[in-house]
Design an enzyme around this catalytic site. Structure first.
Site, PDB file in Angstrom:
ATOM      1  N   LYS A  13      -0.070  30.688 -39.248  1.00 35.91           N
ATOM      2  CA  LYS A  13      -1.262  30.943 -40.079  1.00 35.91           C
ATOM      3  C   LYS A  13      -1.311  32.419 -40.504  1.00 35.91           C
ATOM      4  O   LYS A  13      -1.582  32.727 -41.654  1.00 35.91           O
ATOM      5  CB  LYS A  13      -2.548  30.591 -39.314  1.00 35.91           C
ATOM      6  CG  LYS A  13      -2.608  29.141 -38.855  1.00 35.91           C
ATOM      7  CD  LYS A  13      -3.890  28.829 -38.117  1.00 35.91           C
ATOM      8  CE  LYS A  13      -4.104  29.579 -36.819  1.00 35.91           C
ATOM      9  NZ  LYS A  13      -3.127  29.278 -35.734  1.00 35.91           N
ATOM     10  N   ARG A  87     -12.886  26.484 -35.892  1.00 36.75           N
ATOM     11  CA  ARG A  87     -12.136  25.847 -34.802  1.00 36.75           C
ATOM     12  C   ARG A  87     -12.939  24.780 -34.091  1.00 36.75           C
ATOM     13  O   ARG A  87     -12.441  24.186 -33.122  1.00 36.75           O
ATOM     14  CB  ARG A  87     -11.736  26.908 -33.771  1.00 36.75           C
ATOM     15  CG  ARG A  87     -10.471  27.636 -34.140  1.00 36.75           C
ATOM     16  CD  ARG A  87     -10.357  28.825 -33.223  1.00 36.75           C
ATOM     17  NE  ARG A  87      -9.065  28.914 -32.602  1.00 36.75           N
ATOM     18  CZ  ARG A  87      -8.131  29.809 -32.977  1.00 36.75           C
ATOM     19  NH1 ARG A  87      -8.341  30.636 -33.959  1.00 36.75           N
ATOM     20  NH2 ARG A  87      -6.998  29.857 -32.351  1.00 36.75           N
ATOM     21  N   ARG A 126       6.738  36.242 -29.575  1.00 34.90           N
ATOM     22  CA  ARG A 126       6.088  37.123 -30.565  1.00 34.90           C
ATOM     23  C   ARG A 126       5.842  38.531 -30.002  1.00 34.90           C
ATOM     24  O   ARG A 126       5.421  38.703 -28.871  1.00 34.90           O
ATOM     25  CB  ARG A 126       4.745  36.537 -30.987  1.00 34.90           C
ATOM     26  CG  ARG A 126       3.939  37.509 -31.838  1.00 34.90           C
ATOM     27  CD  ARG A 126       2.700  36.921 -32.419  1.00 34.90           C
ATOM     28  NE  ARG A 126       2.004  36.052 -31.505  1.00 34.90           N
ATOM     29  CZ  ARG A 126       1.105  35.152 -31.880  1.00 34.90           C
ATOM     30  NH1 ARG A 126       0.828  34.996 -33.158  1.00 34.90           N
ATOM     31  NH2 ARG A 126       0.497  34.411 -31.000  1.00 34.90           N
ATOM     32  N   ARG A 159       0.920  40.118 -27.050  1.00 36.72           N
ATOM     33  CA  ARG A 159      -0.491  39.773 -26.869  1.00 36.72           C
ATOM     34  C   ARG A 159      -0.730  39.240 -25.455  1.00 36.72           C
ATOM     35  O   ARG A 159       0.099  38.520 -24.923  1.00 36.72           O
ATOM     36  CB  ARG A 159      -0.892  38.710 -27.897  1.00 36.72           C
ATOM     37  CG  ARG A 159      -1.547  39.293 -29.116  1.00 36.72           C
ATOM     38  CD  ARG A 159      -1.721  38.318 -30.228  1.00 36.72           C
ATOM     39  NE  ARG A 159      -2.375  37.059 -29.895  1.00 36.72           N
ATOM     40  CZ  ARG A 159      -2.643  36.110 -30.794  1.00 36.72           C
ATOM     41  NH1 ARG A 159      -2.323  36.316 -32.063  1.00 36.72           N
ATOM     42  NH2 ARG A 159      -3.233  34.990 -30.447  1.00 36.72           N
ATOM     43  N   ARG A 170      -3.849  27.022 -24.771  1.00 38.01           N
ATOM     44  CA  ARG A 170      -4.343  27.148 -26.162  1.00 38.01           C
ATOM     45  C   ARG A 170      -3.986  25.890 -26.961  1.00 38.01           C
ATOM     46  O   ARG A 170      -4.775  25.435 -27.799  1.00 38.01           O
ATOM     47  CB  ARG A 170      -3.757  28.409 -26.821  1.00 38.01           C
ATOM     48  CG  ARG A 170      -4.409  29.689 -26.282  1.00 38.01           C
ATOM     49  CD  ARG A 170      -3.543  30.918 -26.500  1.00 38.01           C
ATOM     50  NE  ARG A 170      -3.264  31.189 -27.898  1.00 38.01           N
ATOM     51  CZ  ARG A 170      -2.276  31.986 -28.310  1.00 38.01           C
ATOM     52  NH1 ARG A 170      -1.472  32.577 -27.441  1.00 38.01           N
ATOM     53  NH2 ARG A 170      -2.096  32.188 -29.593  1.00 38.01           N
TER      54      ARG A 170
HETATM   55  P1  AP5 Z   1       1.895  33.598 -36.527  1.00 38.22           P
HETATM   56  O1  AP5 Z   1       1.971  33.681 -37.999  1.00 38.22           O
HETATM   57  O2  AP5 Z   1       1.376  34.763 -35.764  1.00 38.22           O
HETATM   58  O3  AP5 Z   1       1.131  32.242 -36.114  1.00 38.22           O
HETATM   59  P2  AP5 Z   1      -0.405  31.935 -35.988  1.00 38.22           P
HETATM   60  O4  AP5 Z   1      -0.608  30.514 -36.382  1.00 38.22           O
HETATM   61  O5  AP5 Z   1      -1.217  32.976 -36.701  1.00 38.22           O
HETATM   62  O6  AP5 Z   1      -0.526  32.070 -34.424  1.00 38.22           O
HETATM   63  P3  AP5 Z   1      -1.639  32.694 -33.493  1.00 38.22           P
HETATM   64  O7  AP5 Z   1      -1.067  32.583 -32.096  1.00 38.22           O
HETATM   65  O8  AP5 Z   1      -2.053  34.048 -33.954  1.00 38.22           O
HETATM   66  O9  AP5 Z   1      -2.790  31.674 -33.684  1.00 38.22           O
HETATM   67  P4  AP5 Z   1      -4.010  31.456 -32.810  1.00 38.22           P
HETATM   68  O10 AP5 Z   1      -4.796  30.528 -33.637  1.00 38.22           O
HETATM   69  O11 AP5 Z   1      -3.756  30.993 -31.418  1.00 38.22           O
HETATM   70  O12 AP5 Z   1      -4.549  32.942 -32.568  1.00 38.22           O
HETATM   71  P5  AP5 Z   1      -5.851  33.681 -33.068  1.00 38.22           P
HETATM   72  O13 AP5 Z   1      -5.536  35.099 -33.106  1.00 38.22           O
HETATM   73  O14 AP5 Z   1      -6.433  33.013 -34.253  1.00 38.22           O
HETATM   74  O15 AP5 Z   1       3.370  33.236 -35.979  1.00 38.22           O
HETATM   75  C1  AP5 Z   1       3.632  33.116 -34.604  1.00 38.22           C
HETATM   76  C2  AP5 Z   1       5.075  33.561 -34.323  1.00 38.22           C
HETATM   77  O16 AP5 Z   1       5.972  32.685 -35.002  1.00 38.22           O
HETATM   78  C3  AP5 Z   1       5.400  34.989 -34.841  1.00 38.22           C
HETATM   79  O17 AP5 Z   1       6.292  35.601 -33.970  1.00 38.22           O
HETATM   80  C4  AP5 Z   1       6.068  34.742 -36.220  1.00 38.22           C
HETATM   81  O18 AP5 Z   1       6.975  35.779 -36.538  1.00 38.22           O
HETATM   82  C5  AP5 Z   1       6.771  33.400 -35.980  1.00 38.22           C
HETATM   83  N1  AP5 Z   1       6.828  32.568 -37.179  1.00 38.22           N
HETATM   84  C6  AP5 Z   1       5.854  32.358 -38.103  1.00 38.22           C
HETATM   85  N2  AP5 Z   1       6.278  31.503 -39.060  1.00 38.22           N
HETATM   86  C7  AP5 Z   1       7.545  31.151 -38.734  1.00 38.22           C
HETATM   87  C8  AP5 Z   1       8.510  30.268 -39.327  1.00 38.22           C
HETATM   88  N3  AP5 Z   1       8.271  29.571 -40.435  1.00 38.22           N
HETATM   89  N4  AP5 Z   1       9.707  30.133 -38.712  1.00 38.22           N
HETATM   90  C9  AP5 Z   1       9.979  30.826 -37.556  1.00 38.22           C
HETATM   91  N5  AP5 Z   1       9.104  31.690 -36.940  1.00 38.22           N
HETATM   92  C10 AP5 Z   1       7.897  31.829 -37.526  1.00 38.22           C
HETATM   93  O19 AP5 Z   1      -6.869  33.359 -31.861  1.00 38.22           O
HETATM   94  C11 AP5 Z   1      -6.681  33.935 -30.581  1.00 38.22           C
HETATM   95  C12 AP5 Z   1      -7.866  33.587 -29.681  1.00 38.22           C
HETATM   96  O20 AP5 Z   1      -9.086  34.120 -30.258  1.00 38.22           O
HETATM   97  C13 AP5 Z   1      -8.169  32.075 -29.522  1.00 38.22           C
HETATM   98  O21 AP5 Z   1      -7.394  31.502 -28.495  1.00 38.22           O
HETATM   99  C14 AP5 Z   1      -9.671  32.122 -29.179  1.00 38.22           C
HETATM  100  O22 AP5 Z   1      -9.871  32.521 -27.847  1.00 38.22           O
HETATM  101  C15 AP5 Z   1     -10.185  33.244 -30.065  1.00 38.22           C
HETATM  102  N6  AP5 Z   1     -10.646  32.752 -31.398  1.00 38.22           N
HETATM  103  C16 AP5 Z   1     -10.129  33.104 -32.613  1.00 38.22           C
HETATM  104  N7  AP5 Z   1     -10.789  32.489 -33.604  1.00 38.22           N
HETATM  105  C17 AP5 Z   1     -11.741  31.733 -33.003  1.00 38.22           C
HETATM  106  C18 AP5 Z   1     -12.729  30.838 -33.500  1.00 38.22           C
HETATM  107  N8  AP5 Z   1     -12.864  30.604 -34.827  1.00 38.22           N
HETATM  108  N9  AP5 Z   1     -13.533  30.208 -32.604  1.00 38.22           N
HETATM  109  C19 AP5 Z   1     -13.429  30.446 -31.269  1.00 38.22           C
HETATM  110  N10 AP5 Z   1     -12.492  31.275 -30.742  1.00 38.22           N
HETATM  111  C20 AP5 Z   1     -11.663  31.911 -31.592  1.00 38.22           C
END
Ligand code: AP5
Length: 214
Positions: A13, A87, A126, A159, A170
């Protein structure tokens, strides 16, 4: 143009959201990034959120909606790519109400799909640059010098929620609390587009652009 980029942790994402934002001239609102910023600044909200994030659990809806409202009210004109939000169904409903209040509505929900074992590999590999925000992957897209950012030469960090056990939690939370939000959008008539995210980054981006152009 308001778009939701949806999908499990590690689906890409953030990677795709940044590219789309640049390509389509949209803002990217990533609730995870806002929470991590608040954590680094040591605000009460940041300290509260950190406890949930490090356990792989969701931060309470009221906290998230406060952040999103503040962000949208600051700039009610620009289109937004929502990354990692909503979410829960409660967040999705609250977003619909907030957008209606601001005279806007969602164009589409793009759902990135990737098999779980690939997600674990992506997340546990990552590493990010705390200085310029560049994202790498030790297994799939390593920096030229291990542990060092190619762009600004800062030391890369992992992270706190990217260890394997928290990543698996997660994924469970996504399956139980977040994936059902797709049904909410199907019921309420917002177009939902599924995109295979287990392909090279540029291929996924091309597909997203094609689907969003329809
Ligand atoms: P990346 O692009 O970083 O993936 P992502 O989907 O953004 O992954 P996240 O782990 O950041 O998502 P998340 O939803 O768990 O975290 P968030 O910060 O929102 O890619 C991941 C890896 O893969 C990278 O190394 C990249 O280089 C690689 N990659 C990407 N595309 C690729 C491809 N095509 N091929 C190969 N490699 C690839 O949330 C974190 C925490 O915050 C949650 O757990 C929760 O506690 C809280 N939180 C955030 N938002 C909310 C909400 N709305 N409500 C409640 N809690 C929330």
């Amino acid at each position: 143009m308001d778009i939701i980029l949806f999908g499990p942790p590690g689906a890409g994402k953030g990677t795709q959201g940044e590219l789309l934002a640049e390509r389509l001239q949209l803002q990217r609102l990533a609730t995870g990034d806002l929470l991590r910023d608040a954590g680094r600044q040591g605000t009460p909200l940041g300290r509260e959120a950190k406890r949930y994030m490090e356990a792989g659990e969701l931060v309470p809806d009221a906290v998230i909606m406060g952040l999103v409202r503040e962000y949208l009210e600051e700039d009610a004109e620009s289109g937004v790519i929502f990354d990692g939000f909503p979410r829960t169904e409660a967040q999705a409903r609250a977003l619909d109400e907030l957008l209606a209040e601001l005279g806007r509505s969602l164009c589409a929900v793009a759902v990135l799909t990737v098999p779980d074992e690939q997600l674990i590999r992506r997340i546990s590999g990552r590493c990010t640059c705390p200085q310029c925000g560049a994202v790498y992957n030790q297994h799939l897209d390593p920096p030229r010098v291990a542990g060092t950012c190619d762009r600004c030469h800062s030391a890369l960090v992992q992270r706190a929620d990217d260890d394997e056990a928290t990543a698996r939690r997660r994924l469970e939370v996504y399956a139980q609390q977040t994936r059902p939000v797709i049904c909410y959008y199907e019921r309420t008539g917002t177009p939902v587009r599924h995109v295979a995210g287990d392909r090279p980054v540029d291929e996924v981006q091309r597909t997203l652009l094609e689907l969003l152009a329809r």
